[in-house]
Scaffold this active site. Structure first.
Site, PDB file in Angstrom:
ATOM      1  N   TRP A  38      28.493 -23.454   5.447  1.00 28.41           N
ATOM      2  CA  TRP A  38      27.450 -24.404   5.042  1.00 28.41           C
ATOM      3  C   TRP A  38      26.844 -25.145   6.218  1.00 28.41           C
ATOM      4  O   TRP A  38      25.824 -25.797   6.088  1.00 28.41           O
ATOM      5  CB  TRP A  38      28.029 -25.412   4.031  1.00 28.41           C
ATOM      6  CG  TRP A  38      29.281 -26.063   4.512  1.00 28.41           C
ATOM      7  CD1 TRP A  38      30.563 -25.699   4.200  1.00 28.41           C
ATOM      8  CD2 TRP A  38      29.407 -27.162   5.425  1.00 28.41           C
ATOM      9  NE1 TRP A  38      31.466 -26.505   4.862  1.00 28.41           N
ATOM     10  CE2 TRP A  38      30.784 -27.405   5.622  1.00 28.41           C
ATOM     11  CE3 TRP A  38      28.483 -27.970   6.094  1.00 28.41           C
ATOM     12  CZ2 TRP A  38      31.262 -28.417   6.455  1.00 28.41           C
ATOM     13  CZ3 TRP A  38      28.957 -28.977   6.931  1.00 28.41           C
ATOM     14  CH2 TRP A  38      30.322 -29.189   7.105  1.00 28.41           C
ATOM     15  N   ASN A  39      27.489 -25.122   7.398  1.00 24.14           N
ATOM     16  CA  ASN A  39      27.044 -26.065   8.441  1.00 24.14           C
ATOM     17  C   ASN A  39      25.737 -25.659   9.115  1.00 24.14           C
ATOM     18  O   ASN A  39      25.008 -26.512   9.615  1.00 24.14           O
ATOM     19  CB  ASN A  39      28.158 -26.334   9.462  1.00 24.14           C
ATOM     20  CG  ASN A  39      28.621 -25.101  10.199  1.00 24.14           C
ATOM     21  OD1 ASN A  39      28.383 -23.987   9.755  1.00 24.14           O
ATOM     22  ND2 ASN A  39      29.296 -25.293  11.317  1.00 24.14           N
ATOM     23  N   LYS A  61      26.928 -13.417   0.834  1.00 26.02           N
ATOM     24  CA  LYS A  61      27.242 -14.573  -0.017  1.00 26.02           C
ATOM     25  C   LYS A  61      27.210 -15.835   0.835  1.00 26.02           C
ATOM     26  O   LYS A  61      28.027 -15.998   1.738  1.00 26.02           O
ATOM     27  CB  LYS A  61      28.629 -14.429  -0.669  1.00 26.02           C
ATOM     28  CG  LYS A  61      28.804 -15.414  -1.830  1.00 26.02           C
ATOM     29  CD  LYS A  61      30.218 -15.847  -2.044  1.00 26.02           C
ATOM     30  CE  LYS A  61      30.737 -16.783  -1.004  1.00 26.02           C
ATOM     31  NZ  LYS A  61      30.144 -18.152  -1.027  1.00 26.02           N
ATOM     32  N   ALA A  99      27.465 -20.010   1.575  1.00 28.78           N
ATOM     33  CA  ALA A  99      28.393 -21.058   1.128  1.00 28.78           C
ATOM     34  C   ALA A  99      27.872 -21.720  -0.138  1.00 28.78           C
ATOM     35  O   ALA A  99      26.657 -21.873  -0.320  1.00 28.78           O
ATOM     36  CB  ALA A  99      28.527 -22.107   2.232  1.00 28.78           C
ATOM     37  N   GLU A 136      34.461 -15.427  12.965  1.00 26.86           N
ATOM     38  CA  GLU A 136      34.133 -16.582  13.813  1.00 26.86           C
ATOM     39  C   GLU A 136      34.754 -17.781  13.113  1.00 26.86           C
ATOM     40  O   GLU A 136      34.226 -18.263  12.121  1.00 26.86           O
ATOM     41  CB  GLU A 136      32.605 -16.669  13.943  1.00 26.86           C
ATOM     42  CG  GLU A 136      32.166 -17.476  15.145  1.00 26.86           C
ATOM     43  CD  GLU A 136      31.887 -18.905  14.770  1.00 26.86           C
ATOM     44  OE1 GLU A 136      32.852 -19.705  14.831  1.00 26.86           O
ATOM     45  OE2 GLU A 136      30.754 -19.216  14.403  1.00 26.86           O
ATOM     46  N   LEU A 137      35.920 -18.215  13.618  1.00 26.21           N
ATOM     47  CA  LEU A 137      36.758 -19.154  12.859  1.00 26.21           C
ATOM     48  C   LEU A 137      36.790 -20.535  13.521  1.00 26.21           C
ATOM     49  O   LEU A 137      35.939 -20.850  14.339  1.00 26.21           O
ATOM     50  CB  LEU A 137      38.156 -18.543  12.710  1.00 26.21           C
ATOM     51  CG  LEU A 137      38.153 -17.094  12.176  1.00 26.21           C
ATOM     52  CD1 LEU A 137      39.556 -16.515  12.127  1.00 26.21           C
ATOM     53  CD2 LEU A 137      37.483 -17.006  10.805  1.00 26.21           C
ATOM     54  N   CYS A 173      31.470 -25.746  14.805  1.00 23.83           N
ATOM     55  CA  CYS A 173      32.738 -25.159  15.283  1.00 23.83           C
ATOM     56  C   CYS A 173      32.934 -25.354  16.778  1.00 23.83           C
ATOM     57  O   CYS A 173      34.061 -25.380  17.253  1.00 23.83           O
ATOM     58  CB  CYS A 173      32.776 -23.658  15.011  1.00 23.83           C
ATOM     59  SG  CYS A 173      32.601 -23.269  13.296  1.00 23.83           S
ATOM     60  N   GLU A 222      40.409 -29.428  13.650  1.00 27.68           N
ATOM     61  CA  GLU A 222      38.999 -29.827  13.729  1.00 27.68           C
ATOM     62  C   GLU A 222      38.759 -31.001  12.780  1.00 27.68           C
ATOM     63  O   GLU A 222      39.069 -30.893  11.595  1.00 27.68           O
ATOM     64  CB  GLU A 222      38.121 -28.687  13.217  1.00 27.68           C
ATOM     65  CG  GLU A 222      37.768 -27.653  14.211  1.00 27.68           C
ATOM     66  CD  GLU A 222      36.871 -26.587  13.579  1.00 27.68           C
ATOM     67  OE1 GLU A 222      35.870 -26.255  14.198  1.00 27.68           O
ATOM     68  OE2 GLU A 222      37.186 -26.091  12.485  1.00 27.68           O
ATOM     69  N   GLU A 224      28.802 -12.653  18.317  1.00 24.73           N
ATOM     70  CA  GLU A 224      27.493 -12.710  17.661  1.00 24.73           C
ATOM     71  C   GLU A 224      26.450 -13.075  18.694  1.00 24.73           C
ATOM     72  O   GLU A 224      26.719 -13.830  19.636  1.00 24.73           O
ATOM     73  CB  GLU A 224      27.525 -13.749  16.539  1.00 24.73           C
ATOM     74  CG  GLU A 224      28.556 -13.391  15.501  1.00 24.73           C
ATOM     75  CD  GLU A 224      28.390 -14.153  14.200  1.00 24.73           C
ATOM     76  OE1 GLU A 224      28.247 -15.382  14.248  1.00 24.73           O
ATOM     77  OE2 GLU A 224      28.401 -13.504  13.145  1.00 24.73           O
TER      78      GLU A 224
HETATM   79  C1  SIN Z   1      29.121 -22.862  14.346  1.00 24.46           C
HETATM   80  O1  SIN Z   1      29.389 -24.040  14.216  1.00 24.46           O
HETATM   81  O2  SIN Z   1      29.852 -22.005  13.846  1.00 24.46           O
HETATM   82  C2  SIN Z   1      27.911 -22.355  15.068  1.00 24.46           C
HETATM   83  C3  SIN Z   1      27.432 -23.222  16.125  1.00 24.46           C
HETATM   84  C4  SIN Z   1      26.403 -22.597  17.024  1.00 24.46           C
HETATM   85  O3  SIN Z   1      25.816 -21.558  16.757  1.00 24.46           O
HETATM   86  O4  SIN Z   1      26.187 -23.203  18.065  1.00 24.46           O
END
Ligand code: SIN
Length: 492
Positions: free
Chosen positions: A158-159, A182, A184, A260-261, A294, A395, A472
């Protein structure tokens, strides 16, 4: 407040399967809430196993035709999609801000960030080269070609409701894969709008499919994709526990995975650093998306000699941040995504204080005429943080900066690496020998050196250790959607 878009048809509230907008097979729907007020403002399908299967059927049927298209044709479609995303950037930003809460200007930034991945992979599509290997045996030719893996299941967080889905779908389509996606449950509308724009760009039936599902029914959808041997890859951004579950459950059909965790990024300020630049870098890295990123610094380590100066400057900057709804032009930090997120932040701050940290700025929820909703949290600066605190181990995913004082380089590198995670790390130093040493020693996939803003479509994004695997963006990002096939040919 109703959502007003210049092009109202961008607000889609149905699944898109085999080029048809449709409701969930069982007719269920779930509510989408505005994080600023917690009020319901939309409803989308609460899909289940039948919808998930229908999406795979469509993607599987479309795969042979899509992979057979010349790469340049796939690139042209992506370019049209890119142009449409840029054209509709203001509406897309409104959707992001409404469902995710980030301030409008940041929402627009995210749309352009998403678009940059689509443009990048339109260009990369035409450059998925193979190799010719010199053969040791006379009359033999050895060649390497790249092939799309097949149907890809894309599961997004969702972020960054636009950027995360764009940076998975664009390389998949560029490579010649077909997609079931799919988004979030908190933020489905931006993704549906992006798929609508892909439809307008001319994506053929079945090549791109999307289903929405509530938190409760998501496992039903994902379980279908995990078990189906026709789904050859899963690309997921989200938490480490869910990533581990996907890795375990996809083992039955040995799918390729991009995970990507979670991260727990250290941000280190050495005493030879440019302190002003380090404060700027931390503000940019930490408070992007209200700390819900993240790669956000989660643990800040500052060396003795510059500690007090750094903390003093940082305190003034954190205290000056404007919190408020996305609709206020001067908001820099919006609401957190939901009640669970605010509870976690609150628990981390309370735990840190109970274990000896001191609150310099913030440290509480915000509720006022401007912040008139349950999900606002004050930008917070803590000092005297240590490794026993929850905010150092997990986190926080919110606007909280815990600062730890350190004495020496070896000590801080060991502390930075003392986590199961390894996504991003940052450090500030003007000593060139130290820059090489520390960059080498940090266990992570991404390092910011005298820089707080790392995101770029041209760079490989991804982690090591329990932050996952796969990359990515960049030229490496296309490879993750392709197989390497070796052709050994003996003939005249
Ligand atoms: C993320 O928080 O997973 C992505 C952040 C980013 O693309 O800089």
């Amino acid at each position: 407040m109703p959502l007003t878009l210049t092009v109202p048809t961008l607000q889609r509230q149905q699944n898109f399967i085999d080029a048809r907008w449709s409701d969930a097979a069982e007719g269920r729907r779930f509510e989408v809430r505005d994080p600023a007020t917690d009020a319901v403002f939309a409803q989308v399908p609460d899909s289940g196993a039948r919808d998930a299967r229908a999406a795979v059927e469509a993607a599987h049927a479309a795969f042979a035709g899509w992979r057979a298209r010349p790469n340049r044709e796939r690139a042209q479609l992506l370019k049209r999609w890119h142009a449409l995303i840029v054209e509709h950037q203001h509406d897309l930003a409104r959707l992001i801000s409404r469902e995710q809460g980030k301030p409008l200007a940041e929402g627009r930034g995210e749309v352009l960030y998403a678009a940059s991945y689509v443009e990048w992979f339109a260009e990369e599509a035409t450059r998925s080269y193979g190799d010719i290997i010199p053969a040791a045996v006379p009359g033999r030719r050895m060649m390497v070609v790249k092939e799309p893996v097949g149907v890809v299941a894309v599961i997004t967080p969702w972020n960054f409701p636009a950027a995360m889905i764009a940076r998975k779908i664009a390389p998949a389509l560029a490579a010649g894969c077909t997609v079931v996606a799919k988004p979030a449950e908190d933020t489905p509308l931006t993704s549906l709008a992006l798929v609508h724009l892909a439809e307008q760009a001319g994506v053929p039936p079945g090549v791109l499919n999307i289903v929405t599902a509530s938190r409760q029914r998501t496992p039903e959808v994902v379980d279908v994709w995990l078990a189906d041997a026709r789904v050859r890859k899963i690309s997921f951004t989200g938490s480490t526990p869910v990533g581990k579950h996907l890795a375990r459950e996809s083992a039955g059909t040995l799918k390729k995975l991009s995970l990507e965790l979670g991260g727990n990024a250290p941000f280190i300020v050495f005493d030879d650093a440019d302190v002003d630049a380090a404060v700027d870098g931390l503000m940019a890295a930490k408070f992007r998306n209200g700390g819900q990123t993240c790669v956000c610094p989660n643990r800040v380590f500052v060396q003795d000699a510059v500690h007090d100066r750094f903390v003093g400057q940082l305190a003034a900057r954190v205290a000056a941040l404007k919190v408020g709804p996305a609709t206020e032009a001067d908001s820099q930090i919006g609401p957190m995504i939901n009640a669970r997120a605010v509870q976690k932040i609150e628990q981390h701050v309370q735990d840190a204080v109970a274990r000896g940290a001191r609150v310099v700025v913030g440290g509480e929820r915000l509720r006022s005429a401007r912040c008139d909703g349950p999900n606002y949290y004050a930008p917070t600066l803590l000092v005297d943080a240590d490794s026993t605190m929850a905010c150092s181990c997990e986190e926080t995913f919110g606007p909280v900066v815990p600062v730890t004082r350190f004495h020496g380089e070896a000590e801080v590198v060991a502390a930075a690496n003392d986590t199961p995670f390894g996504l991003a790390a940052y450090f500030y130093s003007s000593d060139i020998a130290r820059v090489w040493r520390v960059a080498d020693a940090l266990e992570c996939g991404i390092v910011g050196i005298n820089e707080g803003v790392l995101a770029s479509e041209a760079a490989p994004f991804g982690g090591v250790k329990e932050s996952g695997y796969g990359r990515e963006g960049s030229r490496y990002g296309l490879d993750d959607y392709m197989h390497t096939k070796y052709l050994c040919w003996t003939g005249s």
